[in-house]
Write a protein that holds these residues in place. Sequence first.
Motif, mmCIF file in Angstrom:
data_model
loop_
_atom_site.group_PDB
_atom_site.id
_atom_site.type_symbol
_atom_site.label_atom_id
_atom_site.label_comp_id
_atom_site.label_asym_id
_atom_site.label_seq_id
_atom_site.Cartn_x
_atom_site.Cartn_y
_atom_site.Cartn_z
ATOM 1 N N LEU A 261 44.793 35.791 36.280
ATOM 2 C CA LEU A 261 44.385 36.497 37.485
ATOM 3 C C LEU A 261 44.976 37.909 37.520
ATOM 4 O O LEU A 261 44.292 38.869 37.858
ATOM 5 N N GLY A 262 46.220 38.025 37.150
ATOM 6 C CA GLY A 262 46.883 39.326 37.134
ATOM 7 C C GLY A 262 46.223 40.296 36.171
ATOM 8 O O GLY A 262 46.012 41.471 36.493
ATOM 9 N N LYS A 263 45.882 39.812 34.998
ATOM 10 C CA LYS A 263 45.229 40.674 33.999
ATOM 11 C C LYS A 263 43.816 41.050 34.433
ATOM 12 O O LYS A 263 43.412 42.200 34.314
ATOM 13 N N SER A 264 43.075 40.079 34.932
ATOM 14 C CA SER A 264 41.676 40.342 35.287
ATOM 15 C C SER A 264 41.544 41.246 36.520
ATOM 16 O O SER A 264 40.601 42.019 36.613
ATOM 17 N N GLN A 265 42.478 41.152 37.443
ATOM 18 C CA GLN A 265 42.375 41.943 38.668
ATOM 19 C C GLN A 265 43.310 43.152 38.682
ATOM 20 O O GLN A 265 43.444 43.823 39.697
ATOM 21 N N GLY A 266 43.990 43.407 37.572
ATOM 22 C CA GLY A 266 44.802 44.609 37.438
ATOM 23 C C GLY A 266 46.098 44.627 38.240
ATOM 24 O O GLY A 266 46.525 45.681 38.703
ATOM 25 N N TYR A 267 46.728 43.487 38.366
ATOM 26 C CA TYR A 267 48.007 43.453 39.075
ATOM 27 C C TYR A 267 49.108 43.982 38.172
ATOM 28 O O TYR A 267 49.154 43.687 36.975
ATOM 29 N N LEU A 268 49.995 44.748 38.769
ATOM 30 C CA LEU A 268 51.136 45.283 38.046
ATOM 31 C C LEU A 268 52.241 44.231 37.977
ATOM 32 O O LEU A 268 52.940 44.119 36.977
ATOM 33 N N LEU A 269 52.338 43.437 39.044
ATOM 34 C CA LEU A 269 53.426 42.478 39.155
ATOM 35 C C LEU A 269 52.996 41.329 40.054
ATOM 36 O O LEU A 269 52.414 41.550 41.115
ATOM 37 N N ILE A 270 53.276 40.093 39.629
ATOM 38 C CA ILE A 270 53.086 38.909 40.469
ATOM 39 C C ILE A 270 54.413 38.157 40.437
ATOM 40 O O ILE A 270 54.896 37.796 39.370
ATOM 41 N N ILE A 271 54.985 37.920 41.615
ATOM 42 C CA ILE A 271 56.288 37.264 41.677
ATOM 43 C C ILE A 271 56.204 35.991 42.514
ATOM 44 O O ILE A 271 55.345 35.860 43.381
#
Length: 177
Positions: free
Chosen positions: A135-145
């Motif tokens: 999800l982070g890669k596909s939606q362009g998240y810089l950081l998921i914590i």
Amino acid sequence: MKKSIIVAAVLIVAAMFTCSAFAADAAKIGIVSFEKIIQESSAGKVMQKDLKAKLNELQEKLQAEEKRVKEMSAALEREALVLSPEKKLERQRELRDNADDLKKMKADYTQEMKILQNKRMNQIQKDVFDIANKLGKSQGYLLIIEKKVAGVIYAADKVDLTDAIMKEYNSIYAQKK
């Protein structure tokens, strides 16, 4: 004159850096509550149900063993006056051994439950982390914590990805079954 040229040059350079800083993409940061996923996801509910069933099974075994030890103790008390000293010592030793076995059984069952719970939690955590990475890669998240581990005190609802991850996890879990 020289001072005014230097000041103007410094202001122009500062303006260039300031503009580029404001033009940068906004950092996308997401929060995930693993605890909520454990409580509300399909896999989490199945894990809790399985752990509860296993705990009940082990508790029944412990209760049966406790009952047997109590019965041995009561029998020894009743027969203590009529038993020979050697026989009385033998029964007391058996009772101590059984009580020690009961304590060991309790410790073993506790350890077994911890291992089972950790194994299941680690599997769910691995699956959730894989989904969060995708999800982070596909939606362009810089950081998921993770909310609890990171010590997040406040996070806006729009950065909470827990429901999206749980929805994806439930669909993947349903396909595995």
